[in-house]
Enzyme design. Structure first.
Site, short mmCIF file in Angstrom:
data_model
loop_
_atom_site.label_atom_id
_atom_site.label_comp_id
_atom_site.label_asym_id
_atom_site.label_seq_id
_atom_site.Cartn_x
_atom_site.Cartn_y
_atom_site.Cartn_z
N ASP A 174 -34.51 12.60 6.86
CA ASP A 174 -35.83 13.19 7.09
C ASP A 174 -36.60 12.52 8.23
O ASP A 174 -37.64 13.01 8.65
CB ASP A 174 -36.66 13.13 5.80
CG ASP A 174 -36.09 14.05 4.73
OD1 ASP A 174 -35.37 15.01 5.09
OD2 ASP A 174 -36.35 13.83 3.54
N SER A 200 -39.38 12.56 -3.26
CA SER A 200 -38.13 12.74 -4.02
C SER A 200 -38.29 12.19 -5.43
O SER A 200 -37.83 12.81 -6.41
CB SER A 200 -36.98 12.00 -3.33
OG SER A 200 -36.70 12.60 -2.11
C1 S3P Z 1 -34.07 15.30 -0.87
C2 S3P Z 1 -32.85 15.25 -0.26
C3 S3P Z 1 -32.65 15.51 1.17
C4 S3P Z 1 -33.94 15.48 1.96
C5 S3P Z 1 -35.07 16.17 1.24
C6 S3P Z 1 -35.31 15.57 -0.13
C7 S3P Z 1 -34.15 15.03 -2.31
O1 S3P Z 1 -32.05 16.78 1.29
O2 S3P Z 1 -33.78 16.05 3.23
O3 S3P Z 1 -36.27 16.08 1.99
O4 S3P Z 1 -35.24 14.73 -2.83
O5 S3P Z 1 -33.11 15.13 -2.97
P1 S3P Z 1 -30.46 16.97 1.16
O6 S3P Z 1 -30.05 16.28 -0.05
O7 S3P Z 1 -30.21 18.42 1.05
O8 S3P Z 1 -29.91 16.39 2.41
#
Ligand code: S3P
Length: 435
Positions: A315, A22
């Protein structure tokens, strides 16, 4: 590629997982908007983040690898982006596509994003809705606006947006669009999702205020370029910790891992399950808390998980399901319907996978019920093109009888290149790649 896994002897040692996915996406994107040269150290060179880096190049930004896991980005503000010559392929990356949709919404040009089979099934209406309220136009397929999606950007105005789900991708897309909007942009979350965008915007000089679940971005901020170190990814480290907790006589240290409270729901859930975990060497890296986590083989107890904890461990839930098969009692995971719209339907995929391995698991609309402990048995399972399902299956295979074969395991490179090697560094001997 297939992975063949068998039950492991004791695991021990210290490893550092690769950079946080992220944070790597955001570092590349925000550096592209900043004015000047930024250097990102510890950038995660996984398929997803490389898709984002290439997309920025397609948008006219100078992004260059200048060493191992190090990226140099020459940002020149919003004015420097140019309309790409062709469609931008985001591969498997939902984060990359959603964040970039927000970024380009404020630029007067038309950009079409595509993705692989999995990404082409994922809903983009959650991004289209706020961006259209701000004044952009977004076209995709059907009611859920699935990719390919075309964003026609232009003059945006700030809005106050209440996303229906706690999603850092939605929040970040709106904030990125807000950077070039007129007036204030406010996002009010139903529960806290990961806050890396807010932290990084603040660190780069944006005028942003966070008041609990309400985030306000004031207009006119210019972002400062600079150097940034990416902490190790807790979502990748989670698999190494789980291996340490489950494999007999193990002691595993995962170092310099991200401990941002919006990402530590998994550790809190494990503590509730009486896992033996210890955190040491706490420090800060680029405005994010990090530390070393020690995990030793533990007798786990079942737990009930839902509500605000879910977005903070979103996750890690497939992996938590594997751990729950070894816990005494019935584990309930609820409020996790968002898992149905990830790289695959992760509730269905984990119920299918763990049932095939002999676990007592029931799928609910928004969660899973798992009763343990059960001795798992090896099986041939399909990763369903989902990296976290594939890695969860590897950990399950470590404690199962016989051989577990994970088909389609190449998707692990989506988020964790070098996963097998890290496990081998901890002493895992019975894991091998097959064509
Ligand atoms: C992420 C947010 C999450 C997560 C993804 C990465 C991000 O998704 O599941 O692997 O980097 O903003 P959501 O925000 O849609 O829940």
């Amino acid at each position: 590629m297939k992975l063949s896994v068998r039950s492991q002897g004791p695991l021990s040692g210290t490893v550092r997982p690769p950079g946080d996915k992220s944070i790597s996406h955001r570092a590349a994107i925000l550096s592209a908007v900043a004015e000047g040269v930024s250097r990102i150290e510890g950038f995660l060179e996984c398929d997803d983040c490389l898709s984002t880096a290439e997309a920025l190049q397609d948008l006219g930004v100078n992004v260059e690898p200048i060493g191992v896991n190090t990226l140099e980005v020459r940002g020149a503000g919003f004015g420097a982006f140019r309309e790409p010559k062709s469609t931008i392929d985001m591969g498997n990356s939902g984060t990359g596509m959603r964040l970039l949709m927000g970024l380009v919404a404020g630029i007067p040009m038309e950009v079409t994003f595509t993705g692989d089979e999995s990404l082409s099934r994922r809903p983009m209406d959650r991004i289209a809705e706020p961006l259209e309220m701000m004044g952009a136009s977004v076209e995709g397929r059907g009611e859920r606006v699935t990719p390919p999606v075309t964003v026609s950007g232009g003059d945006l105005k700030g809005i106050t947006y209440h996303p229906p789900m706690a999603s850092a991708q939605v929040k970040s897309a709106v904030l990125l669009a807000g950077l070039s909007a007129e007036g204030e942009t406010r996002v009010v979350e139903p529960a806290a999702s990961r806050d890396h965008t807010e932290r990084m915007l603040k660190a780069m000089g944006a005028d942003i205020e966070v008041d609990d679940l309400e985030i306000t971005l004031h207009p006119g901020s210019k972002l400062r370029a600079g150097s940034l170190g990416v902490p190790a990814d807790i979502s990748s480290g989670a698999f190494l910790l789980a291996a340490g907790l489950l494999v007999d006589d193990s002691e595993v240290f995962v170092r310099e891992v991200l401990l941002n409270p919006t990402r530590t729901g998994f550790l809190e859930a494990l503590e509730q399950m009486e896992a033996k975990l210890e955190v040491s060497a706490r420090k800060e890296v680029s405005g994010e808390p990090v530390g070393t986590i020690r995990a030793v083989t533990s007798d786990l107890r079942a737990g009930e998980f839902g509500g605000e904890l879910i977005p903070r461990m979103i996750d890690e839930i497939p992996l938590l399901a594997v751990l729950a098969t070894q816990a005494e009692g019935t584990t309930l995971i609820r409020d996790a319907g968002e898992l149905r719209v990830k790289e695959t339907d992760r509730l269905r995929a984990m119920a299918r996978l763990l049932s095939a391995m002999g676990a007592d698991v029931t799928e609910h609309d928004d969660g899973l019920k798992i009763t343990g402990p059960t001795k798992l048995r090896g099986a041939v399972v399909d990763a369903e093109r989902d990296h976290r399902v594939a890695m969860s299956a590897v950990i399950a295979g470590f404690i199962a009888t016989g051989e577990t074969v994970i088909e389609g395991a190449e998707c692990i490179d989506t988020s964790f290149p070098g996963f097998v090697q890290k496990l081998q560094e901890l002493g895992a001997e019975h894991i091998k790649e097959e064509e």
